[in-house]
Design a protein around this motif. Structure first.
Motif, PDB file in Angstrom:
ATOM      1  N   ARG A 219       0.858  -1.179   0.000  1.00 43.85           N
ATOM      2  CA  ARG A 219       0.000   0.000   0.000  1.00 43.85           C
ATOM      3  C   ARG A 219       0.892   1.226   0.000  1.00 43.85           C
ATOM      4  O   ARG A 219       1.346   1.664   1.046  1.00 43.85           O
ATOM      5  N   PRO A 220       1.174   1.779  -1.166  1.00 44.34           N
ATOM      6  CA  PRO A 220       2.010   2.968  -1.232  1.00 44.34           C
ATOM      7  C   PRO A 220       1.284   4.145  -0.584  1.00 44.34           C
ATOM      8  O   PRO A 220       0.220   3.973  -0.022  1.00 44.34           O
ATOM      9  N   ARG A 221       1.848   5.308  -0.704  1.00 42.73           N
ATOM     10  CA  ARG A 221       1.279   6.462  -0.012  1.00 42.73           C
ATOM     11  C   ARG A 221       0.022   6.948  -0.746  1.00 42.73           C
ATOM     12  O   ARG A 221      -0.021   8.059  -1.266  1.00 42.73           O
ATOM     13  N   ASP A 222      -0.991   6.098  -0.748  1.00 49.25           N
ATOM     14  CA  ASP A 222      -2.209   6.405  -1.515  1.00 49.25           C
ATOM     15  C   ASP A 222      -3.082   7.470  -0.842  1.00 49.25           C
ATOM     16  O   ASP A 222      -4.059   7.912  -1.436  1.00 49.25           O
ATOM     17  N   LEU A 223      -2.740   7.871   0.387  1.00 50.95           N
ATOM     18  CA  LEU A 223      -3.514   8.931   1.042  1.00 50.95           C
ATOM     19  C   LEU A 223      -2.697  10.221   1.150  1.00 50.95           C
ATOM     20  O   LEU A 223      -3.051  11.113   1.927  1.00 50.95           O
ATOM     21  N   ALA A 224      -1.640  10.318   0.371  1.00 51.88           N
ATOM     22  CA  ALA A 224      -0.789  11.518   0.420  1.00 51.88           C
ATOM     23  C   ALA A 224      -1.622  12.770   0.160  1.00 51.88           C
ATOM     24  O   ALA A 224      -2.426  12.819  -0.775  1.00 51.88           O
ATOM     25  N   GLY A 225      -1.458  13.760   1.033  1.00 54.25           N
ATOM     26  CA  GLY A 225      -2.155  15.027   0.860  1.00 54.25           C
ATOM     27  C   GLY A 225      -3.603  15.019   1.342  1.00 54.25           C
ATOM     28  O   GLY A 225      -4.267  16.051   1.320  1.00 54.25           O
ATOM     29  N   ARG A 226      -4.100  13.873   1.771  1.00 58.20           N
ATOM     30  CA  ARG A 226      -5.489  13.823   2.247  1.00 58.20           C
ATOM     31  C   ARG A 226      -5.522  14.148   3.730  1.00 58.20           C
ATOM     32  O   ARG A 226      -4.634  13.777   4.473  1.00 58.20           O
ATOM     33  N   ARG A 227      -6.576  14.830   4.145  1.00 57.41           N
ATOM     34  CA  ARG A 227      -6.739  15.182   5.559  1.00 57.41           C
ATOM     35  C   ARG A 227      -7.714  14.195   6.198  1.00 57.41           C
ATOM     36  O   ARG A 227      -8.884  14.149   5.822  1.00 57.41           O
ATOM     37  N   VAL A 228      -7.200  13.440   7.149  1.00 53.33           N
ATOM     38  CA  VAL A 228      -8.006  12.384   7.788  1.00 53.33           C
ATOM     39  C   VAL A 228      -8.179  12.709   9.271  1.00 53.33           C
ATOM     40  O   VAL A 228      -7.200  12.935   9.979  1.00 53.33           O
ATOM     41  N   VAL A 229      -9.416  12.758   9.714  1.00 55.27           N
ATOM     42  CA  VAL A 229      -9.719  12.987  11.131  1.00 55.27           C
ATOM     43  C   VAL A 229     -10.206  11.662  11.721  1.00 55.27           C
ATOM     44  O   VAL A 229     -11.097  11.018  11.154  1.00 55.27           O
ATOM     45  N   VAL A 230      -9.598  11.252  12.818  1.00 59.00           N
ATOM     46  CA  VAL A 230     -10.007  10.013  13.481  1.00 59.00           C
ATOM     47  C   VAL A 230     -10.357  10.334  14.929  1.00 59.00           C
ATOM     48  O   VAL A 230      -9.559  10.958  15.638  1.00 59.00           O
ATOM     49  N   THR A 231     -11.537   9.928  15.380  1.00 63.74           N
ATOM     50  CA  THR A 231     -11.839  10.015  16.813  1.00 63.74           C
ATOM     51  C   THR A 231     -11.631   8.634  17.408  1.00 63.74           C
ATOM     52  O   THR A 231     -11.924   7.626  16.769  1.00 63.74           O
ATOM     53  N   ALA A 232     -11.083   8.592  18.623  1.00 59.18           N
ATOM     54  CA  ALA A 232     -10.752   7.296  19.219  1.00 59.18           C
ATOM     55  C   ALA A 232     -10.907   7.348  20.731  1.00 59.18           C
ATOM     56  O   ALA A 232     -10.821   8.411  21.347  1.00 59.18           O
ATOM     57  N   GLY A 233     -11.116   6.173  21.311  1.00 58.07           N
ATOM     58  CA  GLY A 233     -11.220   6.080  22.765  1.00 58.07           C
ATOM     59  C   GLY A 233     -12.659   6.184  23.218  1.00 58.07           C
ATOM     60  O   GLY A 233     -13.589   6.019  22.436  1.00 58.07           O
ATOM     61  N   GLY A 234     -12.837   6.439  24.499  1.00 56.15           N
ATOM     62  CA  GLY A 234     -14.172   6.519  25.061  1.00 56.15           C
ATOM     63  C   GLY A 234     -14.339   7.796  25.862  1.00 56.15           C
ATOM     64  O   GLY A 234     -13.452   8.179  26.629  1.00 56.15           O
TER      65      GLY A 234
END
Ligand code: CTP
Ligand code: CA
Length: 224
Positions: free
Chosen positions: A6-21
């Motif tokens: 999986r090369p850098r296929d998300l280069a330049g994309r802004r990804v927001v992840v929420t995690a935990g409780g």
């Protein structure tokens, strides 16, 4: 080897992840919480980083370290998680709502520690609904933004689990819903996970199981 596939296929994309409780305070020393460890969300943030994305991790009480190379925003309550998420979701390409968000919070937070002497043999807590962040994001879609929700269910049967997932995505309106089974012994502090992803129309688009990192990559393949 996985990184090479999986090369850098998300280069330049802004990804927001929420995690935990999230934790909802009752008084200065107590809270209502849940068993989410944050492991799956952290694995998604890490995988997105490795695939070249700019990652914001909105973290509520992680039991694992936050990965380096992501922007960390720590929150405690559902309302804080909402504010932090909405602030960065506006120009995100992908929002992954992996956090376990409290559905209810105490109607009021006691200023001082709740004492047995004042309460007697029973204590009744009155709870009020928290805002539904995933539903809110989905109700205001942004062009080119993909919103991915999670549903951890205790339903033992596969067909019934899928039916719950289809109902839930129809209600929430997000683009994809990642379904997994949880219980007293499954899903939380464990290194492995097993998921089914349904699309808004209710079709199964992905099934994956393995390490939380492998599952993370399968989820990110939706947008890669
Ligand atoms: N979620 C959210 N805001 C809330 C509650 C949940 O954004 N107040 C998000 C979670 O992060 C998750 C998805 O919604 O991505 C589904 O959460 P879940 O608890 O499974 O769904 P609910 O609609 O709260 O339904 P349930 O009554 O089954 O808890
Ligand atoms: Ca819930």
């Amino acid at each position: 080897a996985l990184a090479a596939l999986r090369p850098r296929d998300l280069a330049g994309r802004r990804v927001v992840v929420t995690a935990g409780g999230t934790r909802e305070p009752l008084d200065p020393v107590r809270f209502l919480g849940n068993r989410s460890s944050g492991r799956q969300g952290v694995a998604i943030a890490e995988a997105a980083r490795d695939r070249g994305a700019e990652v914001v991790l909105i973290a509520a009480h992680l039991e694992v370290p936050a990965p380096p190379g992501v922007e960390l925003r720590e929150v405690a309550t559902a309302q804080e998680l909402r504010t932090a998420t909405l602030a960065v979701a506006a120009d995100a390409d992908v929002v992954v709502m992996a956090a376990a968000v409290a559905d209810y919070r105490p109607e009021s937070v006691a200023e001082a520690k709740i004492k047995k002497e004042q309460q007697g043999d029973e204590l009744t807590l009155r709870l009020v609904r928290n805002p539904d962040i995933l539903a809110e994001l989905s109700a205001h879609p942004a062009a080119g933004r993909t919103v991915i929700g999670f549903a951890a269910e205790t339903e033992p049967g596969d067909e019934a689990l899928l039916a719950l997932g289809r109902d839930k995505i129809a209600r929430k309106g997000c683009d994809f819903l990642v379904l997994n089974r949880v219980g007293w012994t499954e899903g939380f502090a464990t290194p492995d996970n097993s998921i089914v992803i349904v699309s808004r129309g209710g079709d199964i688009v992905t099934e994956a199981s393995g390490s939380k990192r492998q599952v993370a990559d399968a989820i990110l393949d939706l947008v890669g």
